[in-house]
Structures are given as C-alpha cells and as structure tokens.
Design an enzyme around this catalytic site. Sequence first.
Site, PDB file in Angstrom:
ATOM      1  CB  SER A 182      -0.933   0.003   1.219  1.00  0.00           C
ATOM      2  OG  SER A 182      -1.883  -1.028   1.118  1.00  0.00           O
ATOM      3  CD  GLU A 216      -4.821  -2.916 -10.987  1.00  0.00           C
ATOM      4  OE1 GLU A 216      -5.326  -1.821 -11.257  1.00  0.00           O
ATOM      5  OE2 GLU A 216      -4.686  -3.834 -11.823  1.00  0.00           O
TER       6      GLU A 216
END
Length: 420
Positions: free
Chosen positions: A167, A398
């Site tokens: 992240s 993603e």
Amino acid sequence: MSILSRALRLNHSQRLLTVSSSPFSKNIRGDDVTSYPLQVLSEQENSFVNTVRRFATDVIKPVVREMDAKFEMTEAVIKGCFDNGLMGVEIPEKYGGPGSTFFDAVLIIEELAKVDPSVSAMVDVHNTLFVPLILQLGTEEQKQKYLPKSVTGSVGSFALSEVSAGSDAFSLKTVAKKDGDDFVINGSKMWITNSGHAESLLLFANADVSKGYKGITCFMLDIKTKGLTVGKKEDKLGIRASSTCPIHFDNVRVHKSAILGEFGKGYKYAIECLNAGRIGIGAQMLGLADGCFNETIPYLQQREQFGQRIIDFQGLQHQIAQIRTEIEAARLLVYNAARMKEQGLPFVREAAMAKLYASQVATNTTSKCVEWLGGVGFTKDFPVEKYYRDCKIGTIYEGTSNIQLNTIAKLIDIEFENRT
C-alpha cells in the site's frame, strides 16, 4: 483480423443503441440527444460482447478447473486471447491494433471474469496498465517496438510492488544507478501479475534515492534481459491460473532509452495508471459476481425440498433479490467510472468507489451462492467455490479496500472545502 477486432473498429461509427439484457429492448435513434442508461450498449458493443462470451464458453470454460488445479494458464487460452482481439484493445490501427476504447476493454474484462477471473486478470493488466502507459508516454521508437507485438502475442506486465512496498507503494527499494548512458538495476519485485508468461514489463525503480519518491523512474524491459530472473509462481488461494511471481534484478544494465516518459516521474505515472486500472478490477469483480450468480440460480430453480423449489421459499427470494440489486448497482458504478474516464472527466473518486463496492459485492455474492447451494456449493464439482476463492483478491490488489476508502474520503474533503 479477428471478428472482435472488426467489431471494435465499427464501434466508432454512429451508435444505434439497445438494452442487451432486457426483454423489452428497443432501438433508439443514433441522433437522439436523450441521455441513455449507463448499461445501454451499442449494437457493435453487444456484438463483440457476444464474441467474447463465445470464446470464454467454448475455449476457456472447458479448462477452468484444470488450470486452477495446476495453477497454470494453458497456451491455447493465452493464444486465443490474442487471436480473438482481446489484447491491446486501445492500440491504434497504425500499430496493428483495433484502435478501440477503454470502455470496450472494461466490457471484455467483465465478460471474461464471468467464466474465469484468472484470464480476466491477465487481460486486465495488459490492457489497463501495461499498454496505456506506452501509448501515453512512449517515444515513436518505443511504440514501434512494443505495441505491435502487444496485439499479436506478447503479454505485458507491471512491476511496482515489493516486500516493503505494498500500500505504501513509493517506499520501494529497487534502485537504478546511473552509469554513463546506462542504468544498472538491482532489487526485487513481488506479486507481479503476468510475470510467468510476460515477454515485456514496465519496471518502477528509484534512479535518484536522494530525491525520495521523486527519483522513481519507469523503465521498459524485455523479460529476457541479462540479470533479470522470474521466481517461482505463488501458490495462491484464488485466480490461481494467473501467474504471480517475484522478479529479481541483479545488475541489470539498460540504456537510458529504456526510460518511459520523464526521469523521476514514475511515481506520477504509476498513480495515474492505477487510478484507471481500478475500474478494470471493478469490472473483473462485477463479472465474477455475475458469473457466480448465473451458475447458481438455475440450480435453485430445479432443486426441491419440502415439496417445493428452493427458489420459491420467501426467505431465499429476499436474499436473491438483494444480491441481484447489489450486482446491478456495482455495474452502474463501474460503467459510470469507465465512461467518465473515456470522456476525459475527473474519475478518481468514481474509480475508487467502483473497485471498493464491486469487490464487496463479489465477496457477498459468492458467499451467499455457496450457502444457497448447500453441500454441492462446497465441492469443486460445482464452479461456485472457485468464484468464492477468486473474489478475495479484489479487496487487495491495485489498492486495498482501505486505500480506496482513504481516497474517497480525501476527495470528499476537497469537494466540500471547494464549496466554501
């Protein structure tokens, strides 16, 4: 040229619209200025969706279980994706592509995911991450080198994530040290989709550590470059046929001409590309949920208990209605984000919402379908358990669900600040 490619090229012509999923479909004048429902597709779009559906049913579906068990995608499926015009959808005719649109790519991703989200993942990364950056930033020489083969048989990959950079994507440790007109790359990437069968990749490495994330630069590499090695495939919970491997760089030397775009702008390119890519993941999760639902309902119509069909029990009817409503709501979010991007409108918030909600819907839908099917839903003889395993990745890659929530909240804050 494939049937799908011809259909995609025709899609730029005047639109005669039909509602594909409704028994009350009617033609709408192409010159009508009325705003159409988001899920309304043109005749050409319906045509190529049907082409993708036939390919998925005839070629992919018979080998889904085998590919999942072996966590390996067959060459016939990969080749079929190229032969049927599913790869490099937005690549212009000048480079051998159909010159179609982002929305067309989204429809393809959705349709493939109804049968196998693993194949959908491969097509998604190729069409929404790898190809668009080359189209947007590549020199003519780079485009001539990479785009034609991205239509005919060369799978692309997108190498950003690392052990310490998930992240927090820009805390990456892979470095590219300048040496004359070359850069020498060292480091490792993790969780790289398509890496097991890719021929080319976009690599994000820090070429000037002193500048922090502003030293991150994007390089274009061939997978067979000396010093580059692809590691062992991950034995994953879901989307098992989609190759996910680490990639190691040991003194990989590339010329400065391998830089895509500007030096030090890699962080910006990655963010912008992933914002669009999230719409693709939303489409994948939408297709997954829809495919799982479609596999389940016929069984509930046939199976009887206590003298009546399972689907006739009101308690189950309410659950089915709720799930179908959520699937349709996810479709509207995904299609809206895709059409906004296509029209050049700000879409970052809508993309985050689409990915967030579609992944939640996929999780809820697959869980409920397993429960509705009872014992058979818990076995590998029925496809629903695979959808259940495949859906979890939608909340992770993603951009995790928490990252999507952060993005949405920040944009809401900015929106209301601008109102004052």
